[in-house]
Write a protein that holds these residues in place. Structure first.
Motif, PDB file in Angstrom:
ATOM      1  N   ALA A  16      -0.733 -12.130 -11.745  1.00 55.51           N
ATOM      2  CA  ALA A  16       0.545 -12.705 -11.518  1.00 55.51           C
ATOM      3  C   ALA A  16       1.749 -11.813 -11.396  1.00 55.51           C
ATOM      4  O   ALA A  16       2.492 -11.922 -10.450  1.00 55.51           O
ATOM      5  CB  ALA A  16       0.901 -13.700 -12.805  1.00 55.51           C
ATOM      6  N   ALA A  17       1.747 -10.561 -11.962  1.00 55.83           N
ATOM      7  CA  ALA A  17       2.599  -9.512 -11.906  1.00 55.83           C
ATOM      8  C   ALA A  17       2.346  -8.983 -10.783  1.00 55.83           C
ATOM      9  O   ALA A  17       3.201  -8.551  -9.994  1.00 55.83           O
ATOM     10  CB  ALA A  17       2.275  -8.474 -13.106  1.00 55.83           C
ATOM     11  N   VAL A  18       1.258  -8.733  -9.989  1.00 52.87           N
ATOM     12  CA  VAL A  18       0.842  -8.117  -8.812  1.00 52.87           C
ATOM     13  C   VAL A  18       1.371  -9.075  -7.775  1.00 52.87           C
ATOM     14  O   VAL A  18       1.965  -8.550  -6.869  1.00 52.87           O
ATOM     15  CB  VAL A  18      -0.751  -7.614  -8.616  1.00 52.87           C
ATOM     16  N   HIS A  19       1.197 -10.197  -7.965  1.00 51.72           N
ATOM     17  CA  HIS A  19       1.535 -11.195  -6.933  1.00 51.72           C
ATOM     18  C   HIS A  19       3.204 -11.169  -6.678  1.00 51.72           C
ATOM     19  O   HIS A  19       3.691 -11.264  -5.765  1.00 51.72           O
ATOM     20  CB  HIS A  19       1.085 -12.687  -7.252  1.00 51.72           C
ATOM     21  N   ARG A  20       3.798 -11.132  -7.932  1.00 54.57           N
ATOM     22  CA  ARG A  20       5.215 -11.079  -7.839  1.00 54.57           C
ATOM     23  C   ARG A  20       5.651  -9.800  -7.247  1.00 54.57           C
ATOM     24  O   ARG A  20       6.802  -9.940  -6.493  1.00 54.57           O
ATOM     25  CB  ARG A  20       5.772 -11.284  -9.203  1.00 54.57           C
ATOM     26  N   ILE A  21       5.135  -8.844  -7.504  1.00 58.23           N
ATOM     27  CA  ILE A  21       5.634  -7.527  -6.920  1.00 58.23           C
ATOM     28  C   ILE A  21       5.576  -7.403  -5.417  1.00 58.23           C
ATOM     29  O   ILE A  21       6.303  -7.163  -4.816  1.00 58.23           O
ATOM     30  CB  ILE A  21       4.907  -6.276  -7.545  1.00 58.23           C
ATOM     31  N   ILE A  22       4.364  -7.888  -5.031  1.00 60.99           N
ATOM     32  CA  ILE A  22       4.089  -7.951  -3.469  1.00 60.99           C
ATOM     33  C   ILE A  22       5.120  -8.998  -2.766  1.00 60.99           C
ATOM     34  O   ILE A  22       5.503  -8.626  -1.710  1.00 60.99           O
ATOM     35  CB  ILE A  22       2.646  -8.411  -3.137  1.00 60.99           C
ATOM     36  N   GLY A  23       5.354 -10.257  -3.560  1.00 61.98           N
ATOM     37  CA  GLY A  23       6.047 -11.119  -3.021  1.00 61.98           C
ATOM     38  C   GLY A  23       7.669 -10.408  -2.958  1.00 61.98           C
ATOM     39  O   GLY A  23       8.446 -10.667  -2.062  1.00 61.98           O
ATOM     40  N   ALA A  24       8.067  -9.572  -3.765  1.00 60.69           N
ATOM     41  CA  ALA A  24       9.473  -8.935  -3.786  1.00 60.69           C
ATOM     42  C   ALA A  24       9.428  -7.814  -2.585  1.00 60.69           C
ATOM     43  O   ALA A  24      10.427  -7.586  -2.139  1.00 60.69           O
ATOM     44  CB  ALA A  24       9.508  -8.254  -5.086  1.00 60.69           C
ATOM     45  N   ALA A  27       9.727  -9.929   0.562  1.00 62.63           N
ATOM     46  CA  ALA A  27      11.264 -10.242   0.692  1.00 62.63           C
ATOM     47  C   ALA A  27      12.139  -9.183   1.178  1.00 62.63           C
ATOM     48  O   ALA A  27      12.899  -9.348   2.050  1.00 62.63           O
ATOM     49  CB  ALA A  27      11.740 -10.974  -0.493  1.00 62.63           C
ATOM     50  N   SER A  28      11.856  -8.062   0.662  1.00 58.28           N
ATOM     51  CA  SER A  28      12.674  -6.876   1.086  1.00 58.28           C
ATOM     52  C   SER A  28      12.534  -6.672   2.224  1.00 58.28           C
ATOM     53  O   SER A  28      13.397  -6.324   3.144  1.00 58.28           O
ATOM     54  CB  SER A  28      12.304  -5.808   0.008  1.00 58.28           C
ATOM     55  N   LEU A  29      11.299  -6.740   2.954  1.00 62.15           N
ATOM     56  CA  LEU A  29      11.014  -6.343   4.266  1.00 62.15           C
ATOM     57  C   LEU A  29      11.625  -7.296   5.246  1.00 62.15           C
ATOM     58  O   LEU A  29      12.227  -6.994   6.312  1.00 62.15           O
ATOM     59  CB  LEU A  29       9.319  -6.149   4.664  1.00 62.15           C
ATOM     60  N   ASP A  30      11.689  -8.751   4.582  1.00 67.24           N
ATOM     61  CA  ASP A  30      12.120  -9.803   5.548  1.00 67.24           C
ATOM     62  C   ASP A  30      13.706  -9.729   5.713  1.00 67.24           C
ATOM     63  O   ASP A  30      14.287 -10.046   6.620  1.00 67.24           O
ATOM     64  CB  ASP A  30      11.946 -11.364   4.834  1.00 67.24           C
ATOM     65  N   ASP A  31      14.473  -9.264   4.514  1.00 66.56           N
ATOM     66  CA  ASP A  31      15.674  -8.925   4.673  1.00 66.56           C
ATOM     67  C   ASP A  31      16.353  -7.983   5.119  1.00 66.56           C
ATOM     68  O   ASP A  31      17.432  -7.983   5.698  1.00 66.56           O
ATOM     69  CB  ASP A  31      16.117  -9.023   3.186  1.00 66.56           C
ATOM     70  N   ARG A  32      15.816  -6.638   4.866  1.00 68.64           N
ATOM     71  CA  ARG A  32      16.150  -5.600   5.260  1.00 68.64           C
ATOM     72  C   ARG A  32      15.449  -4.583   6.213  1.00 68.64           C
ATOM     73  O   ARG A  32      15.826  -3.599   6.699  1.00 68.64           O
ATOM     74  CB  ARG A  32      16.661  -4.561   4.145  1.00 68.64           C
ATOM     75  N   GLY A  33      14.075  -5.018   6.341  1.00 72.95           N
ATOM     76  CA  GLY A  33      13.100  -4.394   7.030  1.00 72.95           C
ATOM     77  C   GLY A  33      12.608  -3.047   6.569  1.00 72.95           C
ATOM     78  O   GLY A  33      11.912  -2.353   7.126  1.00 72.95           O
ATOM     79  N   THR A  34      13.202  -2.928   5.233  1.00 72.80           N
ATOM     80  CA  THR A  34      12.437  -1.566   4.424  1.00 72.80           C
ATOM     81  C   THR A  34      12.009  -1.982   3.039  1.00 72.80           C
ATOM     82  O   THR A  34      12.409  -3.093   2.563  1.00 72.80           O
ATOM     83  CB  THR A  34      13.622  -0.502   4.475  1.00 72.80           C
ATOM     84  N   VAL A  35      11.409  -1.279   2.342  1.00 75.90           N
ATOM     85  CA  VAL A  35      11.104  -1.411   1.108  1.00 75.90           C
ATOM     86  C   VAL A  35      11.045  -0.310   0.236  1.00 75.90           C
ATOM     87  O   VAL A  35      10.399   0.647   0.841  1.00 75.90           O
ATOM     88  CB  VAL A  35       9.640  -2.235   0.887  1.00 75.90           C
ATOM     89  N   SER A  36      11.315  -0.322  -1.182  1.00 80.62           N
ATOM     90  CA  SER A  36      11.439   0.930  -1.919  1.00 80.62           C
ATOM     91  C   SER A  36      10.857   0.324  -3.307  1.00 80.62           C
ATOM     92  O   SER A  36      11.174  -0.627  -3.563  1.00 80.62           O
ATOM     93  CB  SER A  36      12.631   1.621  -1.943  1.00 80.62           C
ATOM     94  N   VAL A  37      10.274   1.226  -4.158  1.00 80.48           N
ATOM     95  CA  VAL A  37      10.169   0.814  -5.438  1.00 80.48           C
ATOM     96  C   VAL A  37      11.396   0.496  -6.242  1.00 80.48           C
ATOM     97  O   VAL A  37      11.314  -0.569  -6.995  1.00 80.48           O
ATOM     98  CB  VAL A  37       9.183   1.887  -6.144  1.00 80.48           C
ATOM     99  N   SER A  38      12.287   1.224  -5.983  1.00 76.49           N
ATOM    100  CA  SER A  38      13.615   0.942  -6.828  1.00 76.49           C
ATOM    101  C   SER A  38      14.086  -0.580  -6.363  1.00 76.49           C
ATOM    102  O   SER A  38      14.494  -0.978  -7.291  1.00 76.49           O
ATOM    103  CB  SER A  38      14.673   1.889  -6.417  1.00 76.49           C
ATOM    104  N   MET A  67      -1.766  -5.807   3.381  1.00 78.33           N
ATOM    105  CA  MET A  67      -2.909  -6.572   3.133  1.00 78.33           C
ATOM    106  C   MET A  67      -2.707  -7.930   2.958  1.00 78.33           C
ATOM    107  O   MET A  67      -3.687  -8.898   3.082  1.00 78.33           O
ATOM    108  CB  MET A  67      -3.910  -5.721   2.323  1.00 78.33           C
ATOM    109  N   SER A  68      -1.562  -8.295   2.426  1.00 77.70           N
ATOM    110  CA  SER A  68      -1.477  -9.708   1.693  1.00 77.70           C
ATOM    111  C   SER A  68      -1.108 -10.385   2.971  1.00 77.70           C
ATOM    112  O   SER A  68      -0.968 -11.774   2.912  1.00 77.70           O
ATOM    113  CB  SER A  68      -0.107  -9.549   0.850  1.00 77.70           C
ATOM    114  N   ALA A  69      -0.864  -9.935   4.325  1.00 78.83           N
ATOM    115  CA  ALA A  69      -0.421 -10.692   5.318  1.00 78.83           C
ATOM    116  C   ALA A  69      -1.789 -10.750   6.319  1.00 78.83           C
ATOM    117  O   ALA A  69      -1.662 -11.049   7.466  1.00 78.83           O
ATOM    118  CB  ALA A  69       0.644  -9.950   6.081  1.00 78.83           C
ATOM    119  N   VAL A  70      -3.010 -10.169   5.781  1.00 85.49           N
ATOM    120  CA  VAL A  70      -4.000  -9.809   6.769  1.00 85.49           C
ATOM    121  C   VAL A  70      -4.541 -11.395   7.352  1.00 85.49           C
ATOM    122  O   VAL A  70      -4.898 -11.381   8.466  1.00 85.49           O
ATOM    123  CB  VAL A  70      -5.098  -9.103   6.065  1.00 85.49           C
ATOM    124  N   ASP A  71      -4.273 -12.256   6.589  1.00 84.02           N
ATOM    125  CA  ASP A  71      -5.029 -13.779   6.940  1.00 84.02           C
ATOM    126  C   ASP A  71      -4.055 -14.222   8.216  1.00 84.02           C
ATOM    127  O   ASP A  71      -4.581 -14.729   8.885  1.00 84.02           O
ATOM    128  CB  ASP A  71      -4.906 -14.742   5.884  1.00 84.02           C
TER     129      ASP A  71
END
Length: 204
Positions: A16-24, A27-38, A67-71
């Motif tokens: 569940a933690a992994v799923h939530r991290i990937i979801g975040a 969401a960052s990519l959708d909103d800003r086009g970039t993603v960082s650990v911070s 890979m979460s988007a591979v399907d």
């Protein structure tokens, strides 16, 4: 009792933690086009160390997010290959489609950026990469067993396709080929190998 981290909504388990991290990350990519650990840590109300517990590097997080988007990518590929019954055509079109669309996919494009490693560019025979390659072939209407590709033969064909994809991804170089030109190139050099193997149908 006071609850720490995850904005008070602690995941029930590591999955569940992994799923939530990937979801975040998505969401960052959708909103800003970039993603960082911070950014991911802030969005989830956790420390960066918590994210690193599940994904030890940013590349690991980016690869998992991709890979979460591979399907979705494979579903679009399915539409392209749905009517294909010839094994050679399926291999050529599968490689060409992937090469053309992968860099432009919002999530999967992450793993083919210059300087990134991925299931496609490094570890080409990894379980994730082999699964991806098999999914490309399975999206067509080819009867792979009847065409002589079963068991080890199909595994080797998947490996062959992935190694071709790997070479293009690692060094797209020149000349730049797209559309009919790319398919003609693959038809000239890839098709003969697939044709030769597909004519050999094991007996007994």
């Amino acid at each position: 009792m006071r609850r720490h981290g995850w904005s008070g909504d602690i995941p029930v388990d590591d999955d569940a933690a992994v799923h939530r991290i990937i979801g975040a990350a998505r969401a960052s990519l959708d909103d800003r086009g970039t993603v960082s650990v911070s950014e991911v840590a802030t969005a989830l109300g956790v420390t960066r160390q918590t994210v690193y517990r599940y994904f030890p590097t940013l590349d690991a997080l980016l690869t998992a997010t991709a890979m979460s988007a591979v399907d979705g990518f494979l579903d679009r590929l399915a539409d392209d290959l749905r009517s294909v019954t010839n094994p050679t055509t399926a291999v050529v079109e599968g490689i060409a489609y992937t090469l053309e669309r992968l860099p432009h996919d919002r999530y999967l494009g992450l793993v083919v950026q210059p300087g990134r490693t991925s299931a496609f560019a490094a570890g080409v025979t990894s379980e994730v990469a082999i699964s991806f390659g098999r999914s490309i072939l399975e999206r067509s209407s080819v009867d792979w067993v009847a065409a002589g590709f079963d068991g080890d033969g199909l595994d080797e064909l998947v490996e062959f396709m992935l190694r071709v994809l790997q070479s293009f991804i690692l060094d797209p170089g020149g000349p730049s080929r797209h559309g009919p030109e790319l398919r003609s190139f693959l038809q000239r050099w890839i098709a003969p190998a697939v044709d030769a193997r597909s004519r050999h149908i094991p007996t007994g």
